[in-house]
Design a protein around this motif. Structure first.
Motif, PDB file in Angstrom:
ATOM      1  N   THR A 104      59.095  19.070  45.785  1.00  0.00           N
ATOM      2  CA  THR A 104      58.358  18.719  44.573  1.00  0.00           C
ATOM      3  C   THR A 104      58.909  19.388  43.313  1.00  0.00           C
ATOM      4  O   THR A 104      58.699  18.902  42.208  1.00  0.00           O
ATOM      5  CB  THR A 104      56.877  19.090  44.726  1.00  0.00           C
ATOM      6  N   ALA A 105      59.612  20.516  43.474  1.00  0.00           N
ATOM      7  CA  ALA A 105      60.153  21.215  42.300  1.00  0.00           C
ATOM      8  C   ALA A 105      61.150  22.275  42.731  1.00  0.00           C
ATOM      9  O   ALA A 105      61.073  22.801  43.847  1.00  0.00           O
ATOM     10  CB  ALA A 105      59.031  21.856  41.485  1.00  0.00           C
ATOM     11  N   ILE A 106      62.099  22.565  41.849  1.00  0.00           N
ATOM     12  CA  ILE A 106      62.974  23.721  41.991  1.00  0.00           C
ATOM     13  C   ILE A 106      62.787  24.525  40.711  1.00  0.00           C
ATOM     14  O   ILE A 106      63.244  24.121  39.638  1.00  0.00           O
ATOM     15  CB  ILE A 106      64.449  23.310  42.170  1.00  0.00           C
ATOM     16  N   GLU A 107      62.078  25.641  40.808  1.00  0.00           N
ATOM     17  CA  GLU A 107      61.659  26.392  39.630  1.00  0.00           C
ATOM     18  C   GLU A 107      62.449  27.688  39.480  1.00  0.00           C
ATOM     19  O   GLU A 107      62.606  28.450  40.441  1.00  0.00           O
ATOM     20  CB  GLU A 107      60.173  26.717  39.713  1.00  0.00           C
ATOM     21  N   LYS A 108      62.908  27.934  38.275  1.00  0.00           N
ATOM     22  CA  LYS A 108      63.616  29.175  37.974  1.00  0.00           C
ATOM     23  C   LYS A 108      62.627  30.305  37.798  1.00  0.00           C
ATOM     24  O   LYS A 108      61.646  30.182  37.061  1.00  0.00           O
ATOM     25  CB  LYS A 108      64.457  29.006  36.707  1.00  0.00           C
ATOM     26  N   GLY A 109      62.870  31.416  38.484  1.00  0.00           N
ATOM     27  CA  GLY A 109      62.022  32.585  38.348  1.00  0.00           C
ATOM     28  C   GLY A 109      62.681  33.649  37.486  1.00  0.00           C
ATOM     29  O   GLY A 109      63.686  33.407  36.808  1.00  0.00           O
ATOM     30  N   SER A 110      62.137  34.844  37.539  1.00  0.00           N
ATOM     31  CA  SER A 110      62.655  35.973  36.784  1.00  0.00           C
ATOM     32  C   SER A 110      63.229  37.015  37.750  1.00  0.00           C
ATOM     33  O   SER A 110      62.680  37.219  38.835  1.00  0.00           O
ATOM     34  CB  SER A 110      61.524  36.617  35.966  1.00  0.00           C
ATOM     35  N   PRO A 111      64.314  37.681  37.379  1.00  0.00           N
ATOM     36  CA  PRO A 111      64.847  38.738  38.248  1.00  0.00           C
ATOM     37  C   PRO A 111      63.797  39.784  38.599  1.00  0.00           C
ATOM     38  O   PRO A 111      63.820  40.355  39.695  1.00  0.00           O
ATOM     39  CB  PRO A 111      65.976  39.337  37.412  1.00  0.00           C
ATOM     40  N   ALA A 112      62.850  40.015  37.688  1.00  0.00           N
ATOM     41  CA  ALA A 112      61.805  41.005  37.942  1.00  0.00           C
ATOM     42  C   ALA A 112      60.898  40.601  39.104  1.00  0.00           C
ATOM     43  O   ALA A 112      60.252  41.457  39.715  1.00  0.00           O
ATOM     44  CB  ALA A 112      60.976  41.220  36.677  1.00  0.00           C
ATOM     45  N   ASP A 113      60.864  39.308  39.416  1.00  0.00           N
ATOM     46  CA  ASP A 113      60.043  38.844  40.541  1.00  0.00           C
ATOM     47  C   ASP A 113      60.470  39.511  41.845  1.00  0.00           C
ATOM     48  O   ASP A 113      59.658  39.740  42.743  1.00  0.00           O
ATOM     49  CB  ASP A 113      60.170  37.327  40.726  1.00  0.00           C
ATOM     50  N   LEU A 114      61.767  39.819  41.945  1.00  0.00           N
ATOM     51  CA  LEU A 114      62.321  40.333  43.197  1.00  0.00           C
ATOM     52  C   LEU A 114      62.036  41.814  43.412  1.00  0.00           C
ATOM     53  O   LEU A 114      62.272  42.341  44.510  1.00  0.00           O
ATOM     54  CB  LEU A 114      63.827  40.091  43.234  1.00  0.00           C
ATOM     55  N   ASP A 115      61.522  42.484  42.390  1.00  0.00           N
ATOM     56  CA  ASP A 115      61.224  43.916  42.522  1.00  0.00           C
ATOM     57  C   ASP A 115      60.262  44.181  43.666  1.00  0.00           C
ATOM     58  O   ASP A 115      60.382  45.192  44.373  1.00  0.00           O
ATOM     59  CB  ASP A 115      60.648  44.462  41.221  1.00  0.00           C
ATOM     60  N   ALA A 116      59.313  43.265  43.858  1.00  0.00           N
ATOM     61  CA  ALA A 116      58.301  43.454  44.900  1.00  0.00           C
ATOM     62  C   ALA A 116      58.899  43.424  46.304  1.00  0.00           C
ATOM     63  O   ALA A 116      58.301  43.936  47.258  1.00  0.00           O
ATOM     64  CB  ALA A 116      57.224  42.374  44.782  1.00  0.00           C
ATOM     65  N   LEU A 117      60.092  42.832  46.450  1.00  0.00           N
ATOM     66  CA  LEU A 117      60.722  42.718  47.762  1.00  0.00           C
ATOM     67  C   LEU A 117      61.604  43.916  48.107  1.00  0.00           C
ATOM     68  O   LEU A 117      62.113  44.012  49.225  1.00  0.00           O
ATOM     69  CB  LEU A 117      61.551  41.434  47.831  1.00  0.00           C
ATOM     70  N   LYS A 118      61.796  44.813  47.132  1.00  0.00           N
ATOM     71  CA  LYS A 118      62.501  46.074  47.360  1.00  0.00           C
ATOM     72  C   LYS A 118      63.893  45.875  47.964  1.00  0.00           C
ATOM     73  O   LYS A 118      64.263  46.520  48.938  1.00  0.00           O
ATOM     74  CB  LYS A 118      61.656  46.990  48.254  1.00  0.00           C
ATOM     75  N   LEU A 119      64.648  44.975  47.352  1.00  0.00           N
ATOM     76  CA  LEU A 119      66.001  44.688  47.834  1.00  0.00           C
ATOM     77  C   LEU A 119      67.075  45.432  47.050  1.00  0.00           C
ATOM     78  O   LEU A 119      68.247  45.379  47.411  1.00  0.00           O
ATOM     79  CB  LEU A 119      66.257  43.182  47.776  1.00  0.00           C
ATOM     80  N   GLY A 120      66.683  46.085  45.976  1.00  0.00           N
ATOM     81  CA  GLY A 120      67.592  46.944  45.238  1.00  0.00           C
ATOM     82  C   GLY A 120      68.842  46.248  44.738  1.00  0.00           C
ATOM     83  O   GLY A 120      68.798  45.141  44.195  1.00  0.00           O
ATOM     84  N   ASP A 121      69.994  46.904  44.953  1.00  0.00           N
ATOM     85  CA  ASP A 121      71.267  46.396  44.443  1.00  0.00           C
ATOM     86  C   ASP A 121      71.702  45.101  45.106  1.00  0.00           C
ATOM     87  O   ASP A 121      72.601  44.418  44.604  1.00  0.00           O
ATOM     88  CB  ASP A 121      72.366  47.446  44.628  1.00  0.00           C
ATOM     89  N   GLN A 122      71.096  44.754  46.224  1.00  0.00           N
ATOM     90  CA  GLN A 122      71.465  43.512  46.901  1.00  0.00           C
ATOM     91  C   GLN A 122      71.198  42.281  46.037  1.00  0.00           C
ATOM     92  O   GLN A 122      71.838  41.248  46.217  1.00  0.00           O
ATOM     93  CB  GLN A 122      70.695  43.365  48.213  1.00  0.00           C
ATOM     94  N   VAL A 123      70.239  42.394  45.124  1.00  0.00           N
ATOM     95  CA  VAL A 123      69.905  41.252  44.273  1.00  0.00           C
ATOM     96  C   VAL A 123      70.165  41.539  42.797  1.00  0.00           C
ATOM     97  O   VAL A 123      69.705  40.793  41.937  1.00  0.00           O
ATOM     98  CB  VAL A 123      68.428  40.824  44.482  1.00  0.00           C
ATOM     99  N   LYS A 124      70.909  42.588  42.502  1.00  0.00           N
ATOM    100  CA  LYS A 124      71.207  42.929  41.116  1.00  0.00           C
ATOM    101  C   LYS A 124      71.967  41.797  40.436  1.00  0.00           C
ATOM    102  O   LYS A 124      72.987  41.325  40.935  1.00  0.00           O
ATOM    103  CB  LYS A 124      72.024  44.219  41.068  1.00  0.00           C
ATOM    104  N   GLY A 125      71.467  41.335  39.319  1.00  0.00           N
ATOM    105  CA  GLY A 125      72.096  40.267  38.557  1.00  0.00           C
ATOM    106  C   GLY A 125      71.778  38.870  39.048  1.00  0.00           C
ATOM    107  O   GLY A 125      72.145  37.890  38.405  1.00  0.00           O
ATOM    108  N   LYS A 126      71.096  38.755  40.166  1.00  0.00           N
ATOM    109  CA  LYS A 126      70.795  37.438  40.736  1.00  0.00           C
ATOM    110  C   LYS A 126      69.482  36.892  40.191  1.00  0.00           C
ATOM    111  O   LYS A 126      68.585  37.647  39.809  1.00  0.00           O
ATOM    112  CB  LYS A 126      70.750  37.521  42.265  1.00  0.00           C
ATOM    113  N   ILE A 127      69.378  35.569  40.167  1.00  0.00           N
ATOM    114  CA  ILE A 127      68.210  34.889  39.617  1.00  0.00           C
ATOM    115  C   ILE A 127      67.513  34.115  40.740  1.00  0.00           C
ATOM    116  O   ILE A 127      68.134  33.268  41.388  1.00  0.00           O
ATOM    117  CB  ILE A 127      68.596  33.911  38.497  1.00  0.00           C
TER     118      ILE A 127
END
Length: 225
Positions: A104-127
């Motif tokens: 139904t949709a492909i929605e762009k999120g914010s990099p800050a959304d990933l903070d809750a997942l505690k992935l650290g540098d693994q997602v640095k710069g990723k959207i």
């Protein structure tokens, strides 16, 4: 005590992306209450969801987007966002069913959304992008407590986006097992996370690669873009 969500990054294996973590495939899972619906970021949406469609989380009152279910979708078939594919849905060794599946949709999120997942540098710069889809049972099998997974993102050049599996609850992109009583005519929604490598690249399409469309069989999934 509230359970904290954690993420598991997909790992590249032999040129393909393998997603790891729980609740990621077409499998039967223990009974659990559906996750509450939540709002999701709407910026830069590839295609907005219907106003009456929940942003995420499973619910039996979610309307199916796109057209009515018809002939079984063929390997490699391409759909527009909002169109529906009729898909064989197998789980376990003795049961199978049929679902009408709609991205139904492909929605762009914010990099800050990933903070809750505690992935650290693994997602640095990723959207993060959220692939939202609806599921309707159009077969005769009760699909209660099964999980519709195998949804991934594709970048603009048609290469595979990195995925994240969530252990626990992630309100930005909830994806619970189908609820109790998921029989013919019942509908629900789900969500998958795909990561763009930078803000200059976008997740442009989504692919369902569950049986019989996975790379171990026919090699081409169903694509929405």
């Amino acid at each position: 005590m509230r359970r904290t969500a954690t993420g598991v990054i997909g790992l590249a294996v032999a040129g393909t992306l393998t997603l790891t973590g729980c609740k990621n495939g077409n499998e039967e899972t223990p009974a659990a209450p559906p996750a509450p619906a939540s709002s999701a970021p709407a910026a830069d949406s590839a295609a907005p969801a219907s106003p009456s469609t929940p942003a995420g989380g499973y619910g039996t009152d979610a309307p199916a987007a796109g057209g009515a279910a018809g002939a079984t979708a063929k390997s490699g078939q391409v759909f527009k966002i909002g169109e529906t594919a009729t898909v064989p849905f197998d789980y376990g060794k003795t049961k199978g069913g049929t679902i009408a599946l709609t991205v139904t949709a492909i929605e762009k999120g914010s990099p800050a959304d990933l903070d809750a997942l505690k992935l650290g540098d693994q997602v640095k710069g990723k959207i993060p992008y959220y692939i939202r889809y609806s599921v309707k049972n159009v077969g005769t099998t009760d699909l209660s407590f099964t999980t519709v997974g195998h949804m991934k993102g594709l970048l603009g050049d048609n290469t595979e986006a990195q995925g994240v599996s969530v252990i626990g609850k992630f309100e930005k992109c909830p994806n619970e097992s189908l609820p109790k009583g998921f029989t013919n005519g019942q509908q629900a929604t789900g969500c998958a996370i795909a990561l763009a490598p930078s803000d200059q690249t976008k997740v442009a399409s989504a692919e369902y690669w569950g049986d019989p469309y996975n790379s171990l069989s026919k090699g081409k999934g169903l694509v929405w873009k």
